[in-house]
Each structure stands twice: as C-alpha cells, then as structure tokens.
Design a protein around this motif. Structure first.
Motif, PDB file in Angstrom:
ATOM      1  N   ARG A  29       6.048 -47.012  32.123  1.00 50.38           N
ATOM      2  CA  ARG A  29       5.188 -45.940  31.632  1.00 50.38           C
ATOM      3  C   ARG A  29       3.749 -46.430  31.630  1.00 50.38           C
ATOM      4  NH1 ARG A  29       8.167 -41.648  32.403  1.00 50.38           N
ATOM      5  NH2 ARG A  29       9.584 -41.008  30.772  1.00 50.38           N
ATOM      6  N   SER A  30       2.877 -45.603  32.123  1.00 49.71           N
ATOM      7  CA  SER A  30       1.472 -45.963  32.209  1.00 49.71           C
ATOM      8  C   SER A  30       0.743 -45.355  31.022  1.00 49.71           C
ATOM      9  CB  SER A  30       0.921 -45.436  33.537  1.00 49.71           C
ATOM     10  OG  SER A  30      -0.426 -45.757  33.659  1.00 49.71           O
ATOM     11  N   ILE A  31       0.168 -46.212  30.164  1.00 47.97           N
ATOM     12  CA  ILE A  31      -0.449 -45.733  28.924  1.00 47.97           C
ATOM     13  C   ILE A  31      -1.947 -45.997  29.013  1.00 47.97           C
ATOM     14  CG2 ILE A  31      -0.353 -45.850  26.392  1.00 47.97           C
ATOM     15  CD1 ILE A  31       2.364 -47.554  27.145  1.00 47.97           C
ATOM     16  N   LYS A  32      -2.713 -44.925  29.229  1.00 48.56           N
ATOM     17  CA  LYS A  32      -4.131 -45.087  29.530  1.00 48.56           C
ATOM     18  C   LYS A  32      -5.004 -44.335  28.530  1.00 48.56           C
ATOM     19  CE  LYS A  32      -3.432 -47.198  33.536  1.00 48.56           C
ATOM     20  NZ  LYS A  32      -3.384 -48.654  33.425  1.00 48.56           N
ATOM     21  N   THR A  33      -6.263 -44.677  28.554  1.00 49.67           N
ATOM     22  CA  THR A  33      -7.372 -43.996  27.851  1.00 49.67           C
ATOM     23  C   THR A  33      -7.028 -43.581  26.408  1.00 49.67           C
ATOM     24  OG1 THR A  33      -6.772 -41.883  28.879  1.00 49.67           O
ATOM     25  CG2 THR A  33      -8.390 -43.216  30.021  1.00 49.67           C
ATOM     26  N   ALA A  34      -7.062 -42.283  26.142  1.00 49.14           N
ATOM     27  CA  ALA A  34      -6.891 -41.832  24.751  1.00 49.14           C
ATOM     28  C   ALA A  34      -5.503 -42.191  24.229  1.00 49.14           C
ATOM     29  CB  ALA A  34      -7.103 -40.322  24.681  1.00 49.14           C
ATOM     30  N   ALA A  35      -4.495 -42.065  25.082  1.00 51.07           N
ATOM     31  CA  ALA A  35      -3.126 -42.393  24.661  1.00 51.07           C
ATOM     32  C   ALA A  35      -3.036 -43.870  24.277  1.00 51.07           C
ATOM     33  CB  ALA A  35      -2.144 -42.084  25.783  1.00 51.07           C
ATOM     34  N   GLN A  82      -4.833 -44.415  20.833  1.00 52.64           N
ATOM     35  CA  GLN A  82      -3.991 -43.867  19.769  1.00 52.64           C
ATOM     36  C   GLN A  82      -2.798 -44.790  19.516  1.00 52.64           C
ATOM     37  OE1 GLN A  82      -2.504 -39.909  20.617  1.00 52.64           O
ATOM     38  NE2 GLN A  82      -1.364 -39.809  18.698  1.00 52.64           N
ATOM     39  N   GLY A  83      -2.235 -45.301  20.600  1.00 55.09           N
ATOM     40  CA  GLY A  83      -1.100 -46.210  20.491  1.00 55.09           C
ATOM     41  C   GLY A  83      -1.478 -47.504  19.795  1.00 55.09           C
ATOM     42  N   MET A  90      -1.805 -47.172  16.145  1.00 56.01           N
ATOM     43  CA  MET A  90      -0.478 -47.176  15.510  1.00 56.01           C
ATOM     44  C   MET A  90       0.052 -48.598  15.400  1.00 56.01           C
ATOM     45  SD  MET A  90       1.786 -43.946  16.801  1.00 56.01           S
ATOM     46  CE  MET A  90       1.409 -43.887  18.530  1.00 56.01           C
ATOM     47  N   LEU A 145       2.834 -51.640  23.029  1.00 51.23           N
ATOM     48  CA  LEU A 145       2.809 -50.224  23.414  1.00 51.23           C
ATOM     49  C   LEU A 145       4.112 -49.823  24.088  1.00 51.23           C
ATOM     50  CD1 LEU A 145      -0.858 -49.853  24.728  1.00 51.23           C
ATOM     51  CD2 LEU A 145       0.092 -48.928  22.616  1.00 51.23           C
ATOM     52  N   ILE A 165       6.662 -46.788  23.103  1.00 57.68           N
ATOM     53  CA  ILE A 165       7.207 -45.797  24.049  1.00 57.68           C
ATOM     54  C   ILE A 165       8.735 -45.750  23.906  1.00 57.68           C
ATOM     55  CG2 ILE A 165       7.656 -45.404  26.518  1.00 57.68           C
ATOM     56  CD1 ILE A 165       4.939 -44.489  25.842  1.00 57.68           C
TER      57      ILE A 165
END
Lengths: 299, 488
Positions: free
Chosen positions: A27-33, A36-37, A40, A247, A251
């Motif tokens: 899973r690619s977790i970029k920018t705002a996500a 936010q991650g 958390m 992260l 996910i």
C-alpha cells in the motif's frame, strides 16, 4: 466475566499469512494520508524503557519526553503511555501527572515469567498500588509448550483479577511460540481469560513483533468481536523502529479490524526509537529536508 | 448478521491519497502497423481501429485491421523463416535470441506494465508484479530448453512442426503472447500470432523488442484485428500448428474448421473452477485465496475460482469474513498502486457480466456487493458475491469472466467432489484443508487440469497448464508445453 478455556482453536496457514502480511506493505501511503497516519502512530506509542540499568533519572527524562516529544514542532500529540518496571511506576506516575499519559508497567516476573503465581500476583499488585494504569504481563511459555494450557489460562485470569481497574495487556512472546498456530491459540486463550490487550513480545527475544504474527493476533481479535461484540486491543512491541513499517501496521489494522481500532485506546506500539523516526518525518514535512538524528533527543 | 464494525463513524476516516504510477516514460506511437518479416508495415486495406483505455474510455493508439491477404503474407514470411533460418539454427543459437528477448522484457518491464494496465484495465500492482515478470520468466525458461530437446524426449529425434498460428485473449495480453511464442521458438517453429483486438499494444511493444533482439525476420509475425484475422490464420494451409486461448465457443469453431487437416491443435478454453473450503482449513487464509481466486484481474481469468464450495458447518462464518474482506478492496484507477480491482476490459464484457448479475438475481440467489465507490467514467464492476446458489443455476454453471463469485455448501467429501466435477469445464480447482490426506484424495479425483492446495492462482513456467472436457486439451508450460510444438 465467566471465563472458560476454549475447546477449539482455528488453524493458521503460515504461507498464506506471510503472503497477506506482505500485501499490506505494498500500500502506498502518501502526502495527507501519510501525515495523518504518522500523527496516529505518535499517539499510539508506549514509550518504553525496560533495562536492568534503568535509573530514576532515566525514567524521569523519559516522562518529560513523553509530554514534549519535539517542542520545535507545534501541535504534536503526546504518546499514549510510558512503560517501565514496577519499581519506577510511582515516580513515572508523578511525572506524567495531568498529561493524560498512562503509566504501563511490566509485571509477572517479566520477561521470562518463570516464577510462582504468588510472586507474580504480588508483582502486579505492587505496580497497581503505585498507580499503574496498565499491566503488561507475560504468559508462561514453558507451561504452554508443555501442553499445560489450563495453567496458562488460569494464570492470566488470576492476573486479570489482580489488576483491578488497570487494563491488562497479555504478552504472548510470539518469538518463543514456534508456530503461528500457537500464536492463534495463545491469542484466543488470553482473550478468553480476560485480556484487554494482546501484545506480541517483551522486546527481549528476537524476533519480536512481526507483521505475520500481528496479523494472526488481529484475526483472533476480529473473530472475538464477531462472536461477542466485544473489542480487544492490540500491541505489537519490539522491532518497529521506522515510520514506514509503523504505517504498514496501521494499514493492516485498518483492513483487518476497521477504523474503530485506530485509536490509542485499542492499538499501541511498544517502542523506544520509533518516536524519533516519526518526528524526523514531521520535521521533513515542514522544512523539506531530513535532519540528522542528532537534532532529536534520545531520551 | 452485520459486517460493519463498531463505531465506524466515531473515527475520522483514513483514506489513502492517490498514488498513480507515472506514465511519463511510456513511449507509444499514435498508430501501429502490422509486424511482418521483421518490420512494421501497413495492411493492404489501410483500415485501422482504436485501442481504448477501459478506465477512461479514451483512445490510446490506433491498431491496424489485417485481412486475409495480410495474413497470407505473414504466414509466407514465417514459412520462409522456418525453412531457411530458424529450423536449421542450432538450439543453442536459438536460445541466445530467446534469452535476449527475456532480458529486454525485464529492462522494459516498467513501461510494459504501464501499457498493459492502460490498455487492458488491470491494476498496475498485477501487471507490475505478475504479468510482466512471469512473461519474461517464460522466455527465460524455454530458452533453457532450446538446446536440450533431445534430453527432453530421450531416444527420439524431435523436429519442429513449421509455422504455428496462435490466437490469444485479452485477459493477460503479454503473458499469453509469452506462453505461446516462447515454447514455439525454443522448439524451432516460427510464429504468426494475433493478439486480442482490445489489447494489442503490448504485443506491438514486443515486436519492437524482437527488432532490438535482432530476431531473424519472419520468425515471429504479429497481425492485429478482429476474429476474421484469427480465422484466416487458423485456416491458412501453410500453418501446421494452431494454438488458441479463448472462449469455448470459438475453440469449437476452430476444432471444426481443422477437421480433416493434418494441423495439430491445442486449445485452452473456459473454466468454472470449484474452490473448496473444508471446516478444518485455515479460514482466514482461505478467504484470501477466495478473494485472489475470483477477483484477481477483475475475474477475467479462465482458471478463476468462480464457484465457492463451503462445508456447511463453516458457511456463515466464512461468508461473514468474506464480506468483511470484500469491504476493504479498492476499486478504481488501474494505474493507482493501491488499486485492488481495476476496470472491466471492455463495454461488451461489462454488459455480459451485468446480464449474468441480473440472471443470478432472477434465479433467486442472494446478491452482495461492498459499498466501495467507483469512478464515473470507464467500465467498472464492484466485486460481487452470490450466496444460496443452486447447482442448476446458470450463474453456477456458465463462465461469467468477471468479478462474480457464487457460493454453495456441501456436507461430505464425496459431495464436494461430485459438485466440483459436475460441470462442463475442467480447468482448475482449489482445495483448502489442514489435512494432507484430504488434499491427496481430492486432487486425485478432481477432473481439473490444475488443482491448487491451500493457495490459488499460482503460476510458474515450469508447471504445465491446461484443461479437461470443455476447458480444452494440450498443456502449456513446463516440459509438457514443448511436446505441443514438436514431432516426436
């Protein structure tokens, strides 16, 4: 809560678990996500020091860090808890007072668990008396491997009772359980015996937390929820020191359990160096450049 | 029974930001000619048709429509190349070209993956991690056999057949081209191949790779167009071997048209595979296998595990977990690295799938789709599940070739085998159990060419692939795949 030892434990296919766990890492977790991650992640950390050479000073400094992760960045959350040995609980409690940060204490002859039940219960009572909000117990792996599952089960139930209002995290020490089938079995036993959280590892054994072992535990939590409607928390501990890996864990939690578990009431990272790596990402986001590790305090 | 988890709205949602694979590096011509005798040349008629991106409905490039006369030129070029060059070349020399093709495919893997995804609608994760690496692996594998054919068939003197006419489908465009071309070349045959009309682009990129590899002219010829072009190849008198992958309907037409000729034939046709889950299986991993079995490549897979057979005692638990898992699937932009299910290959196929969904509802089966959003433009179908399906329902018998799963129950091993085999097809099957003896019992009684145990949709060039009954005959892959291209 009536507690009975489950009679049936689901089987686990290791190849399938490893394959599924690897999928989360694609899973690619970029920018705002990503930001936010990471926020958390910070809020879910149990900032931990569990060394034979721990001192009052070290614990005091750790508590300060828990409240002030990196004052140069505004608006950061605090960590979820500070995790220490029972003899430092009173001090730690005093130092985080008013911050909302919980104090977790390992107990039950941590990390091996090789002691009498009586001593283990006293260990727990002492930590709770000094103000521990959470107790991280270890299961008796020797008894588990010997097939004495009832003993292990009843021991967890007894510790739960000794905890009173403190939330109980049960450390399975997955690195010593040998198979994922055993991880599932121990998870189900711990949950049935009253665990508020199940936790992978002490951090003293390699491998500590792994994604496949965590996935099996998350599946046990989900199945318990499906069967009873009751939530149980999860805490992978040890070996998670990089933001990206953390992260990927989140996910995995999101896709296995759902958003409800993405809260520090239900999910924690047991980690000492993860916080600084996350902070480095925050600063990079602000300044556009990675700073050297020397710009982040080591407490 | 609900699949919604607690306080789902209590938390702010955490949605992944778009992560599209870049298309900057893709080098596509506005139009592609036919590839005949080592060069790109226009068709006699000059006709062209557009190749559409099914996720956006926009035209990517123009493809040439060949006709019978173009096919004749291609086959003659292939025959000349076979007689004068390729069949006479020592196996070790042929291998050098095939290895070179494999390496060039690896070097250009990223571009090939992006084009495959743009042209066919499959998620970039699959084209990047499965289609392209596996296609290259087939060339590598068969290159290794080229100089060892005498050892593959001891005490025989294997000889090539001549010109192989090959027709391939749109679900795995480049991979199917590799499955067909690699063994043909390794065994000394030459090729005239027709890619599917909706997905010809990676075949044309492969033609460029053949040029870069300096493959002798005429050894592989690529003619594009619709079904008439395929018929012209199959019926050409100089074609000695026909290899077809596609629908059972077309397979039957081909077999009829070859009756009375001395052409050899292999057919890889449809399927309606049973994926059987026993109560002693690892249920969570079985759920993953079910998902992978039916939703891989939008269900456009001939060996898709489209019929789920669940032991009665775990039916409710498994279906609940399956629905929960379906909720986490991401449907959308195929170029996004996080997409699990991409676009349906064509409007025509989407219509077919939707008509089967309607049939299933009319037949009284329980229908379920997750709530995931899909884009406005393009061809999309959410992952779909029918429960309470009867063996006599059409949705449980006919190949839908889309992301539609049917679920049935069974009580005993014997009933599972009976239901699994009670189909006109016989390409593949899956078995999920913790008991080794049960696996052996089932695999030996299953009339299916491929049976996966505790996994699904695993492919390897060394492993033969092919069907029973209306799923076709002949094997591709492995040592068996060589035999289809040789006189032994």
């Amino acid at each position: 809560m009536p507690t009975t030892l489950p009679t049936h434990f689901p089987t686990v296919d290791q190849v399938g678990v490893v394959e599924r766990a690897a999928r989360f890492t694609t899973r690619s977790i970029k920018t705002a996500a990503k930001m936010q991650g990471l926020r958390m992640v910070l809020s879910m950390i149990d900032l931990t020091t569990l060394e034979g050479m721990d001192t009052a000073g070290k614990v005091k400094h750790l508590c300060y860090k828990a409240r002030h992760l990196h004052d140069r960045v505004e608006g950061l959350p605090t960590v979820a808890a500070v995790c220490v040995y029972p003899n430092f609980v009173g001090l730690a409690k005093q130092k985080v007072n008013g911050s909302g940060i919980k104090i977790a204490s390992v107990a039950t002859a941590f990390p091996s668990g090789n002691s009498s039940l009586e001593l283990k219960l006293n260990d727990v009572r002492m930590a709770v008396d000094h103000g521990a909000d959470e107790i991280d117990m270890v299961i008796s792996r020797g008894r588990f491997h010997a097939g004495d599952t009832l003993y292990v089960f009843e021991e967890i139930a007894a510790v739960k009772e000794a905890c009173g209002k403190a939330r109980l995290k049960v450390i399975l020490e997955t690195g010593e359980l040998g198979t994922l089938d055993n991880v599932r079995k121990a998870s189900d036993m711990a949950i049935a015996a009253g665990a508020d959280f199940i936790k992978t590892s002490t951090g003293k054994i390699k491998p500590a937390a792994t994604m496949p072992a965590t996935l099996v535990m998350l599946e046990a939590i989900r199945d318990h929820y499906f069967a009873t409607g009751k939530m149980v928390g999860m805490k992978p501990a040890g070996g998670i020191s990089k933001s990206k890996l953390a992260l990927h864990y989140l996910i995995m939690v999101k896709e296995t359990l759902g958003m409800a578990w993405l809260d520090n009431h239900w999910f924690r990272f047991g980690a000492s160096s993860l916080a600084n790596d996350v902070l480095m990402q925050f600063v990079k986001q602000q300044t556009g450049a990675y700073q050297s590790a020397d710009y982040f305090s080591l407490d | 029974m609900t699949t919604v988890l607690p306080d789902e709205n209590a938390q702010p949602s955490w949605e992944l930001a778009p992560a599209p694979e870049s298309t900057d590096h893709v080098n596509l011509k506005p139009a592609y000619d036919l590839f005949i005798n080592g060069e790109f040349r226009p068709s006699r008629s000059g006709k062209r048709f557009p190749s559409i991106n099914p996720a956006t409905e926009s035209t990517i490039a123009e493809i040439t429509e060949a006709d019978e006369s173009d096919v004749d030129v291609a086959v003659k070029a292939a025959r000349a190349a076979h007689e004068n060059v390729w069949s006479k070349m020592p196996g070790a020399e042929r291998a050098k070209y095939i290895y070179r093709i494999a390496r060039l495919m690896q070097e250009q893997a990223r571009e090939l993956a992006v084009i495959e995804t743009m042209d066919g609608g499959k998620p970039i994760r699959e084209s990047r991690d499965i289609d392209i690496p596996l296609a290259a692996a087939h060339f590598f594998y068969y290159a290794g056999w080229a100089d060892k054919l005498n050892y593959a068939f001891p005490n025989r003197r294997p000889e090539s057949l001549g010109v192989a006419g090959q027709v391939i489908p749109w679900n795995f465009p480049l991979l199917m081209a590799a499955w067909k071309i690699a063994p043909a070349l390794a065994t000394g045959n030459t090729v005239v191949i027709k890619p599917a009309e909706t997905t010809s682009l990676t075949a044309m990129k492969l033609a460029e790779i053949f040029q870069q590899a300096e493959l002798p002219p005429g050894v592989v010829n690529i003619v594009t167009g619709h079904s008439e072009v395929g018929a012209a190849i199959v019926n050409h008198p100089d074609v000695k071997k026909v290899a077809f992958t596609g629908s059972t309907e077309v397979g039957k037409i081909i077999q009829r048209s070859l009756a009375g000729t001395d052409k050899s034939l292999t057919l890889e046709l449809g399927g309606k595979a049973a994926n059987i889950v026993f109560e002693d299986g690892a249920i969570d991993q079985a759920v993953e296998g079910i998902i992978n079995g039916i939703y891989f490549n939008q269900g456009h897979v001939c060996c898709a595990g489209s019929r789920l057979l669940v032991q009665e005692s775990i039916h409710d638990e498994l279906i609940r977990k399956l629905k929960h898992r379906m909720e986490s699937l991401i449907v959308g932009d195929p170029l996004d690295k996080n997409t699990d299910i991409g676009a349906i290959n064509s409007r025509e196929q989407l219509n077919t799938i939707n008509s089967y969904i309607q049939i299933g509802k009319d037949e009284g089966a329980q229908f379920y789709q997750p709530s995931c959003p899909v884009p406005d433009k393009g061809f999309w179908c959410r992952p779909s599940l029918f429960t309470d399906v009867a063996q006599s329902n059409r949705i449980g018998q006919e190949e839908i070739f889309g992301p539609v799963l049917t679920a049935q129950t069974f009580r005993t091993v014997a009933e599972a085998i009976q239901k699994a085999n009670n189909t006109q097809y016989g390409l593949s099957a899956g078995v999920w159990t913790d008991k080794g003896s049960k696996i052996f019992n089932l695999t030996s009684q299953m009339r299916a060419g491929i049976v996966w145990a505790n996994t699904y949709n695993k492919f390897d060039p060394t492993s033969p692939f092919g069907g029973y009954k209306e799923s076709g005959f002949g094997r591709e892959g492995g040592l068996h795949g060589l035999a289809a291209y040789l006189k032994v």
